[in-house]
Each structure stands twice: as C-alpha cells, then as structure tokens.
Write a protein that holds these residues in place. Structure first.
Motif, PDB file in Angstrom:
ATOM      1  N   MET A   1     -12.839  -3.007  40.232  1.00 21.53           N
ATOM      2  CA  MET A   1     -12.485  -2.762  38.832  1.00 21.53           C
ATOM      3  C   MET A   1     -11.249  -1.871  38.709  1.00 21.53           C
ATOM      4  SD  MET A   1     -14.421  -4.511  36.878  1.00 21.53           S
ATOM      5  CE  MET A   1     -14.338  -5.764  38.156  1.00 21.53           C
ATOM      6  N   PHE A   2     -11.104  -0.948  39.681  1.00 19.44           N
ATOM      7  CA  PHE A   2      -9.925  -0.074  39.688  1.00 19.44           C
ATOM      8  C   PHE A   2      -8.658  -0.911  39.807  1.00 19.44           C
ATOM      9  CE2 PHE A   2      -6.711   2.161  42.243  1.00 19.44           C
ATOM     10  CZ  PHE A   2      -6.492   3.292  41.476  1.00 19.44           C
ATOM     11  N   TRP A   3      -8.621  -1.862  40.733  1.00 22.18           N
ATOM     12  CA  TRP A   3      -7.425  -2.672  40.934  1.00 22.18           C
ATOM     13  C   TRP A   3      -7.231  -3.679  39.808  1.00 22.18           C
ATOM     14  CZ3 TRP A   3      -3.976  -0.751  43.873  1.00 22.18           C
ATOM     15  CH2 TRP A   3      -4.327   0.024  44.974  1.00 22.18           C
ATOM     16  N   ILE A   4      -8.321  -4.192  39.255  1.00 30.27           N
ATOM     17  CA  ILE A   4      -8.197  -5.097  38.105  1.00 30.27           C
ATOM     18  C   ILE A   4      -7.612  -4.342  36.909  1.00 30.27           C
ATOM     19  CG2 ILE A   4      -9.524  -6.387  36.385  1.00 30.27           C
ATOM     20  CD1 ILE A   4     -11.327  -7.359  38.617  1.00 30.27           C
ATOM     21  N   PHE A   5      -8.000  -3.081  36.753  1.00 31.21           N
ATOM     22  CA  PHE A   5      -7.457  -2.266  35.659  1.00 31.21           C
ATOM     23  C   PHE A   5      -5.936  -2.182  35.762  1.00 31.21           C
ATOM     24  CE2 PHE A   5      -5.768   1.866  34.385  1.00 31.21           C
ATOM     25  CZ  PHE A   5      -6.099   1.885  33.033  1.00 31.21           C
ATOM     26  N   TRP A   6      -5.414  -1.948  36.963  1.00 31.36           N
ATOM     27  CA  TRP A   6      -3.967  -1.815  37.111  1.00 31.36           C
ATOM     28  C   TRP A   6      -3.257  -3.160  36.999  1.00 31.36           C
ATOM     29  CZ3 TRP A   6      -1.822   2.387  35.925  1.00 31.36           C
ATOM     30  CH2 TRP A   6      -2.490   3.595  36.128  1.00 31.36           C
ATOM     31  N   ALA A   7      -3.968  -4.232  37.372  1.00 31.44           N
ATOM     32  CA  ALA A   7      -3.402  -5.563  37.119  1.00 31.44           C
ATOM     33  C   ALA A   7      -3.279  -5.793  35.611  1.00 31.44           C
ATOM     34  CB  ALA A   7      -4.288  -6.638  37.747  1.00 31.44           C
ATOM     35  N   LEU A   8      -4.306  -5.388  34.873  1.00 26.49           N
ATOM     36  CA  LEU A   8      -4.258  -5.507  33.406  1.00 26.49           C
ATOM     37  C   LEU A   8      -3.188  -4.602  32.809  1.00 26.49           C
ATOM     38  CD1 LEU A   8      -8.068  -5.661  32.506  1.00 26.49           C
ATOM     39  CD2 LEU A   8      -6.383  -7.489  32.237  1.00 26.49           C
ATOM     40  N   ALA A   9      -2.960  -3.439  33.425  1.00 26.61           N
ATOM     41  CA  ALA A   9      -1.902  -2.543  32.938  1.00 26.61           C
ATOM     42  C   ALA A   9      -0.536  -3.218  33.081  1.00 26.61           C
ATOM     43  CB  ALA A   9      -1.932  -1.232  33.723  1.00 26.61           C
ATOM     44  N   SER A  10      -0.330  -3.913  34.190  1.00 21.16           N
ATOM     45  CA  SER A  10       0.927  -4.649  34.380  1.00 21.16           C
ATOM     46  C   SER A  10       1.060  -5.754  33.346  1.00 21.16           C
ATOM     47  CB  SER A  10       0.973  -5.258  35.786  1.00 21.16           C
ATOM     48  OG  SER A  10       0.770  -4.284  36.772  1.00 21.16           O
ATOM     49  N   LEU A  11      -0.053  -6.478  33.112  1.00 19.88           N
ATOM     50  CA  LEU A  11      -0.051  -7.547  32.114  1.00 19.88           C
ATOM     51  C   LEU A  11       0.207  -6.979  30.724  1.00 19.88           C
ATOM     52  CD1 LEU A  11      -0.560 -10.482  31.247  1.00 19.88           C
ATOM     53  CD2 LEU A  11      -3.014  -9.961  31.224  1.00 19.88           C
ATOM     54  N   PHE A  12      -0.392  -5.836  30.422  1.00 22.05           N
ATOM     55  CA  PHE A  12      -0.180  -5.204  29.118  1.00 22.05           C
ATOM     56  C   PHE A  12       1.290  -4.877  28.892  1.00 22.05           C
ATOM     57  CE2 PHE A  12       0.504  -1.181  26.873  1.00 22.05           C
ATOM     58  CZ  PHE A  12       0.025  -1.520  25.611  1.00 22.05           C
ATOM     59  N   LEU A  13       1.958  -4.331  29.926  1.00 20.90           N
ATOM     60  CA  LEU A  13       3.372  -3.983  29.776  1.00 20.90           C
ATOM     61  C   LEU A  13       4.228  -5.224  29.572  1.00 20.90           C
ATOM     62  CD1 LEU A  13       3.836  -1.139  32.426  1.00 20.90           C
ATOM     63  CD2 LEU A  13       3.648  -0.919  29.947  1.00 20.90           C
ATOM     64  N   ILE A  14       3.887  -6.327  30.250  1.00 25.60           N
ATOM     65  CA  ILE A  14       4.622  -7.577  30.060  1.00 25.60           C
ATOM     66  C   ILE A  14       4.516  -8.040  28.611  1.00 25.60           C
ATOM     67  CG2 ILE A  14       4.623 -10.038  30.644  1.00 25.60           C
ATOM     68  CD1 ILE A  14       3.794  -9.180  33.494  1.00 25.60           C
ATOM     69  N   ILE A  15       3.291  -7.979  28.066  1.00 22.30           N
ATOM     70  CA  ILE A  15       3.083  -8.389  26.669  1.00 22.30           C
ATOM     71  C   ILE A  15       3.736  -7.400  25.714  1.00 22.30           C
ATOM     72  CG2 ILE A  15       1.315  -8.778  24.895  1.00 22.30           C
ATOM     73  CD1 ILE A  15      -0.536  -9.786  27.109  1.00 22.30           C
ATOM     74  N   TRP A  16       3.573  -6.110  25.978  1.00 28.45           N
ATOM     75  CA  TRP A  16       4.137  -5.070  25.109  1.00 28.45           C
ATOM     76  C   TRP A  16       5.659  -5.137  25.061  1.00 28.45           C
ATOM     77  CZ3 TRP A  16       4.825   0.739  26.313  1.00 28.45           C
ATOM     78  CH2 TRP A  16       4.923   1.482  25.130  1.00 28.45           C
ATOM     79  N   PHE A  17       6.264  -5.485  26.191  1.00 30.32           N
ATOM     80  CA  PHE A  17       7.719  -5.621  26.240  1.00 30.32           C
ATOM     81  C   PHE A  17       8.196  -6.965  25.689  1.00 30.32           C
ATOM     82  CE2 PHE A  17       8.058  -2.616  30.158  1.00 30.32           C
ATOM     83  CZ  PHE A  17       7.758  -1.537  29.351  1.00 30.32           C
ATOM     84  N   GLY A  18       7.262  -7.831  25.322  1.00 31.85           N
ATOM     85  CA  GLY A  18       7.640  -9.131  24.759  1.00 31.85           C
ATOM     86  C   GLY A  18       8.335 -10.028  25.751  1.00 31.85           C
ATOM     87  N   ARG A  19       7.929  -9.961  27.022  1.00 33.92           N
ATOM     88  CA  ARG A  19       8.575 -10.757  28.077  1.00 33.92           C
ATOM     89  C   ARG A  19       7.921 -12.133  28.152  1.00 33.92           C
ATOM     90  NH1 ARG A  19      13.024 -10.244  28.477  1.00 33.92           N
ATOM     91  NH2 ARG A  19      12.613  -9.678  26.331  1.00 33.92           N
TER      92      ARG A  19
END
Length: 417
Positions: A190-208
């Motif tokens: 779950m720790f590593w999935i959380f950071w994968a989701l953090a990367s995904l969140f930044l991609i969406i937040w940056f509108g990429r």
C-alpha cells in the motif's frame, strides 16, 4: 582495486542524485553537468568490470556506438557549434554513459535496483513537500486556486516545467507500481501504491493529457502478463483515473484543465487549414507535414544539434508553423537536427529494448512487465513532444538500462499474488 571500485560506486551514486534532482527542478544545468562529469569518471573507473556486460550485450553497445557517431557530424556542420556540442553532451553523451554504467552495474549485481528506487523516492518526497509548501503559500487554502495551481503555478514555475517533468512522473508511476507488485506485506504494498497514485495525481493536476493517456496505454503489458490481483489493481487505478477526469470535465475548471483551447470539431472536419485554430492537438497536426517536408529536402543532414539551433536555422519555417519553434515530436526533431541516420539507429535500439522487455515479461520478470509498459508510454509521448531535450530524455535511458541490466532467467518473480 577495492578503493577504485568503491570510489567509482560513490561517484555513480553522487551523479545519480544530481541527475534526479535536475530532472525536476529548474536552474540545475550546472548540477546536471556536474553529475554527468562524475558519471563519466565512474564509467572510466569501472571499465575493467564492464567488460562482461560489453561482451554479453555487444549488439546493443554497437548500435548505441553507431548512434553516437552519427550525431557527431551535426556538431561540426552546425552554424552554432558550441550550442550543438552542449546539446550533444546534455541530450545524448551523458545519457549514453548513464545507460552503459547503470546497466553494467545492475547486470553484475554490483548495485540493486531497490537502492536506486529508495534514493529516487527520497528525492521525490522532498520535491512533493516543496511543491505543496510553495502552492500553499500562494493559495492560502483557497480551493479554486489549488485546483488550477498545478497547471498555472506548480508545474511551470515551481518545477522545471509541465512538459519537462511529465516523462519523469510517468516513469515514477511505473517504478512505484512495479515495487508494489514485488512485495508480499500488505502495508508495504500500500505504501508503494500510494506513491504511484501521488505520481498519477500530479500528472492529472498538471493537466498532462498526453502523459495521462500514455500511462493508460502503457498499462497494457501489465494487464497481459501480471497476476490476477495485480490486474485488478491496474483496472481499479484505470477506472479511478477515468472517472476522476470525467467528473472534472463537468466543471468549468476541469474543462479549462483538460480541454483548454482544443476544438475537436475543427479537427474532425479533416480540413487542414482549420487545424491551426483547433488548439494544441490541431496545431501539431498542422505543423508536422511542414517540418516533414523540410526534413525530406535534406534527409541526411540537419540544422545542427540543439533545439535552439534548429529554431534559428529554420526561422522562416517556424513562422509558417505557427511559431511553435519546434516539431513537438522527438523523432522529427532528431531528424531535422542530425539527419535520418541517428533516427534509424535510435529506433533500432528502441525496438530491440522493447522486444527484450516483452521477452522478460513472458518469463514473468517484473522488469520486463513494468519497464516494457513505460517504454510504450514514452513512445506515445514522444510523438507529441520533443523529449530528446536534456532531462526529458533521462527516464527513458534509466528504464532502458534497468531492462538491459536484467539477465535472462534471473530474478524471475511473478507479481505477488
């Protein structure tokens, strides 16, 4: 001998940290150069130990050697040779040294991929904290400000840039997800999935948008080769991401984030003269034929390496091409700058690397499954942006090194069930 070997590993890790930091933060050219020089020294000190890798991977080393050689003439015929030499070192030479050194170390089991991952995670956590502190100082808990801060402030001003950091975020998503599938303990997974989701969140937040869709496309090897539980995680992440984007599109801010100036109706008309007014996607469709025709005029000679050289030499064409300054396509940029030969050898290397990754994936090796997915994602992004420039290229070479550093039949581990 032990001192030389220890020193070479120390220099490698110092250079790796410097390169990862410069991948995300602006004004770090000097840091990248310093990391590149340290990396080159590490490569030289490790030459006796790298012989086994050179012998085992001689085909790939030869292809990359020819690729490097075909780039060199573009330095000498460039009207701005100093700028082209700078581009050769930053965009290609240091990355080729990084590939050889890292893949050799992994191949010899001199370092573990997990140690690199933990260094990368520490840097990423520091950068995420830095981003949120800067945005909080800017937005003062205002939700509307936070919602669009990724596109308007965090990505383009706090970090190196929206486009420059997109490949790194996609790369981290696959790496963190790969690690989550390799561990048994639920909390660690779950720790590593959380950071994968953090990367995904930044991609969406940056509108990429290109990065987002490339990520979905890159998940195809994961769905094909992974265990049932990993497939379920990937499907849930995909559904989560698509629903999030769909809900976002129902709001004015979401439309601004995802659609921006794109006018899909104008693109669907098929009339090229209208594409120039259809937003970023339409503009790309409009300019690609212009630059392609220019490349065909001198197929084996370019403008000289460096986008800034390309911009100056093709000044008149850039005016016709909506002043976008370059082709927004890695392969077409490389062709225009250095001719067709480097493109051919780079594509051969890319094809062999992806083929080997999928071969490893069939054997159940996580390196092949997840890094193969990243290569597919990076390929998709490369058709829409010039990722040959500086640290935009770095994730590709690290992922390729981790693929070629993996021995066939070694470290075979199905994703944990």
């Amino acid at each position: 001998m032990k001192f030389r070997y220890s020193l070479s590993l120390f220099l490698f890790f110092i250079s790796y940290v410097a390169i990862i930091i410069s991948t995300f933060l602006p004004h770090t050219r000097g840091l990248f150069y310093g990391g590149g020089i340290s990396l080159f020294l590490s490569f030289l000190f490790l030459l006796p130990e790298e012989k086994a890798f050179f012998w085992r991977r001689q085909g790939i080393v030869f292809i990359l050697g020819v690729f490097c050689v075909t780039l060199i003439p573009a330095i000498f015929y460039s009207p701005y040779p100093q700028a082209s030499l700078d581009a050769f070192l930053l965009n290609y030479f240091f990355h080729l040294v990084l590939f050889i050194t890292l893949s050799s170390l992994i191949y010899q089991s001199a370092i573990e991929e997990s140690s690199l991952l933990r260094i990368t995670l520490i840097v990423f956590i520091c950068i995420v904290v830095y981003i949120f502190l800067r945005v909080e100082n800017q937005c003062k808990n205002e939700f509307a400000c936070w919602y669009l801060a990724g596109l308007s402030y965090a990505g383009p001003q706090v970090l190196k840039g929206l486009v420059s950091t997109s490949p790194a975020l996609v790369w981290l998503f696959f790496w963190f997800l790969k690690e989550s599938s390799s561990v048994q303990e639920f909390k660690t997974r779950m720790f590593w999935i959380f950071w994968a989701l953090a990367s995904l969140f930044l991609i969406i937040w940056f509108g990429r948008r290109a990065a987002f869709f490339s990520l979905l496309l890159g998940c195809s090897p994961l769905l094909w080769f992974s265990s049932p539980k990993t497939k379920l995680v990937i499907l849930l992440l995909t559904i989560f991401a698509i629903i999030g984007v769909a809900l976002s599109l129902r709001t004015p801010s979401g439309k601004r984030l995802w659609l921006r100036s794109d006018k899909i109706k104008l693109i669907l008309t098929g009339k090229r003269e209208l594409w120039a007014r259809a937003g970023s996607l339409g503009q790309r469709l409009y300019i690609w034929p212009l630059y392609f025709r220019e490349a065909l005029k001198h197929p084996f000679k370019g403008t000289g390496l460096a986008r800034r050289v390309q911009k100056r030499v093709l000044k008149d064409l850039n005016e016709k091409a909506l002043r976008l300054e370059h082709t927004h396509n890695l392969f077409l940029n490389l062709w225009l700058q250095a001719g067709l030969l480097p493109v051919i050898f780079f594509l051969i290397f890319y094809g062999y690397t992806l083929k080997y990754a999928l071969k490893l994936a069939k054997l159940g090796n996580n390196a092949g499954i997840y890094w193969g997915g990243f290569l597919i994602a990076f390929l998709f992004m490369s058709f829409f942006e010039g990722l040959e420039e500086w640290t935009r290229f770095t994730p590709f070479w690290i992922a390729s090194a981790l693929i070629w550093g993996t021995r066939e039949g070694s470290s075979l581990s199905r994703p944990s069930a």
